[in-house]
Design an enzyme around this catalytic site. Structure first.
Site, short mmCIF file in Angstrom:
data_model
loop_
_atom_site.label_atom_id
_atom_site.label_comp_id
_atom_site.label_asym_id
_atom_site.label_seq_id
_atom_site.Cartn_x
_atom_site.Cartn_y
_atom_site.Cartn_z
N GLN A 27 0.81 -1.21 0.00
CA GLN A 27 0.00 0.00 0.00
C GLN A 27 0.85 1.27 0.00
O GLN A 27 0.49 2.26 -0.63
CB GLN A 27 -0.95 0.01 1.21
CG GLN A 27 -1.92 1.19 1.19
CD GLN A 27 -2.88 1.17 2.36
OE1 GLN A 27 -2.84 0.30 3.21
NE2 GLN A 27 -3.77 2.16 2.41
N ASP A 49 5.99 -6.70 13.80
CA ASP A 49 5.34 -7.94 13.39
C ASP A 49 5.32 -8.09 11.88
O ASP A 49 5.11 -7.12 11.15
CB ASP A 49 3.91 -7.96 13.93
CG ASP A 49 3.20 -9.27 13.63
OD1 ASP A 49 3.56 -10.29 14.23
OD2 ASP A 49 2.29 -9.27 12.78
N TYR A 54 3.01 -11.59 3.61
CA TYR A 54 2.71 -10.18 3.41
C TYR A 54 3.47 -9.63 2.20
O TYR A 54 4.70 -9.65 2.17
CB TYR A 54 3.06 -9.36 4.65
CG TYR A 54 2.26 -9.71 5.88
CD1 TYR A 54 1.07 -10.43 5.81
CD2 TYR A 54 2.69 -9.31 7.14
CE1 TYR A 54 0.34 -10.73 6.95
CE2 TYR A 54 1.96 -9.61 8.29
CZ TYR A 54 0.79 -10.32 8.19
OH TYR A 54 0.08 -10.63 9.33
N GLN A 177 -1.89 -15.10 18.43
CA GLN A 177 -2.20 -13.81 17.81
C GLN A 177 -3.59 -13.89 17.16
O GLN A 177 -3.72 -14.32 16.01
CB GLN A 177 -1.15 -13.43 16.78
CG GLN A 177 -1.34 -12.03 16.23
CD GLN A 177 -0.17 -11.58 15.38
OE1 GLN A 177 -0.25 -11.60 14.16
NE2 GLN A 177 0.92 -11.18 16.02
N SER A 207 -5.67 -6.30 14.05
CA SER A 207 -6.86 -5.59 13.58
C SER A 207 -7.62 -4.91 14.72
O SER A 207 -8.83 -5.09 14.86
CB SER A 207 -7.80 -6.54 12.83
OG SER A 207 -8.79 -5.81 12.12
N LEU A 209 -8.58 -1.98 14.91
CA LEU A 209 -9.51 -0.98 14.38
C LEU A 209 -10.47 -1.58 13.37
O LEU A 209 -11.14 -0.86 12.62
CB LEU A 209 -8.74 0.18 13.76
CG LEU A 209 -7.73 0.85 14.71
CD1 LEU A 209 -6.98 1.97 14.01
CD2 LEU A 209 -8.44 1.38 15.95
N ARG A 227 -8.14 2.30 2.45
CA ARG A 227 -8.02 0.89 2.08
C ARG A 227 -9.26 0.39 1.35
O ARG A 227 -9.17 -0.34 0.37
CB ARG A 227 -7.77 0.03 3.32
CG ARG A 227 -6.37 0.15 3.90
CD ARG A 227 -6.19 -0.81 5.05
NE ARG A 227 -4.86 -0.68 5.65
CZ ARG A 227 -4.45 -1.38 6.70
NH1 ARG A 227 -5.26 -2.25 7.26
NH2 ARG A 227 -3.22 -1.21 7.18
N GLY A 282 -1.27 -0.86 12.58
CA GLY A 282 -0.69 -0.52 11.30
C GLY A 282 -0.81 0.98 11.07
O GLY A 282 -1.59 1.66 11.74
#
Length: 321
Positions: A27, A49, A54, A177, A207, A209, A227, A282
């Protein structure tokens, strides 16, 4: 920055960590990613992390570049294994072969001799649990990883790993996690919290949020550059429901009364729980990063009356599990 023990282990991790999912290597460009990672470290973050999946491994490469001049002993670096990252029938899962080849590839990409934390990114029904535990035990004894754990495993699956480790006198998992936030909480609070209390596991939650929805930025639609506006992340749009937006609007009002923003309220709500060793956040810019880090200062604002009001706002909204 405050630091918490990873469960009952002796390792201390920053209570807010920086993750690379979606952002690093995809991104946002490499220069911005490196700036964010270095700014997080300067602010006291020691837990970074990652996962081999990814950005097809590019997130690990970027993180390795960003931290190459930081003393290794000052860092807690993680990665994960499970998803397809190599060709052929053995290019995924938790077989001894795939785990071994994957950890070696992650170490090379991140330019480090060892990982502090290594997660089994999902449960693998095709691999016996004893094979997984023996392999992780071997990696610890080889010095390639220091602690191992699971991600998105059910409580019974984690219990099976713990039992296997005890039976064969192997090194047991130290952490799990899970996704944990105001819209996704049942598994942590009903299943994992009792397990953490009994076995001393630490939670490094992701996550916080809920894909950005709990920031309030989707309260009035989907902003350009977010996003949810990206075609590769179009699935987020299905989660931006009128019911969730209504809840976030009420949370935003409460946050304003507390003189914090909605994202800080959501992160502080997680940090109040003792089972949580670190909240994995993030960011796509420095302002977001700084805002997230300041959420730790908001925990003291969440007294009993505020927590009760949050529960009333969340009401009987069905948990996404």
């Amino acid at each position: 920055m405050h630091y918490r023990r990873l469960g009952r282990s002796g390792l201390k991790v920053s209570e807010i960590s920086l993750g690379s999912w979606v952002t690093f290597g995809s991104q946002i460009d490499e220069e911005v990613s490196i700036e964010l990672i270095q700014a997080a470290y300067d602010a006291g973050v020691n837990f970074f992390d990652n996962a081999d999946i990814y950005a097809n491994g590019q997130a690990e490469v970027v993180m390795g570049k960003a931290l190459k001049d930081v003393p290794r002993e000052a860092l807690v670096l993680s990665s994960k294994v499970f998803w397809p990252t190599m060709p052929g029938p053995n290019g995924r899962g938790l077989s001894r072969k795939h785990i071994t080849e994957s950890v070696n590839a992650s170490l090379k990409r991140m330019n480090t001799e060892y990982l502090d934390l290594y997660f089994c990114h999902r449960f693998d029904p095709d691999t016996p649990i004893d094979e997984v535990v023996f392999t992780m035990d071997t990696l610890v004894r080889q010095g390639k990883i220091l602690y191992w754990g699971t991600s998105e495993w059910r409580a019974w699956q984690v219990t099976a790993a713990l039992a296997t480790a005890e039976k064969y006198h192997l090194i047991a998992p130290s952490m799990e996690q899970p996704q944990y936030n105001m819209f996704h909480r049942r598994r942590v609070e009903m299943e994992l919290a009792p397990l953490c209390k009994e076995y001393g596991l630490g939670l490094t939650t992701w996550s916080p949020l809920y894909y950005g929805i709990l920031t309030g930025k989707y309260n009035d639609g989907i902003p350009e550059g977010s996003r949810a506006a990206m075609e590769s992340m179009a699935w987020i749009r299905d989660r931006i429901t009128p019911e969730r937006v209504a809840i976030v609007r009420e949370l935003s009002v409460l946050a304003e009364e507390l003189h914090i923003n909605t994202a800080q309220l959501a992160i502080a709500w997680l940090l109040r729980r003792k089972e949580v060793s670190s909240v994995n956040t993030g960011a796509t810019n420095i302002q977001q990063l700084q805002s997230n880090l300041e959420a730790a200062d908001a925990v003291d604002k969440l007294h009993d009356e505020v927590l009760e009001r949050i529960e009333q706002i969340l009401g009987n909204y069905p948990d996404e599990d």
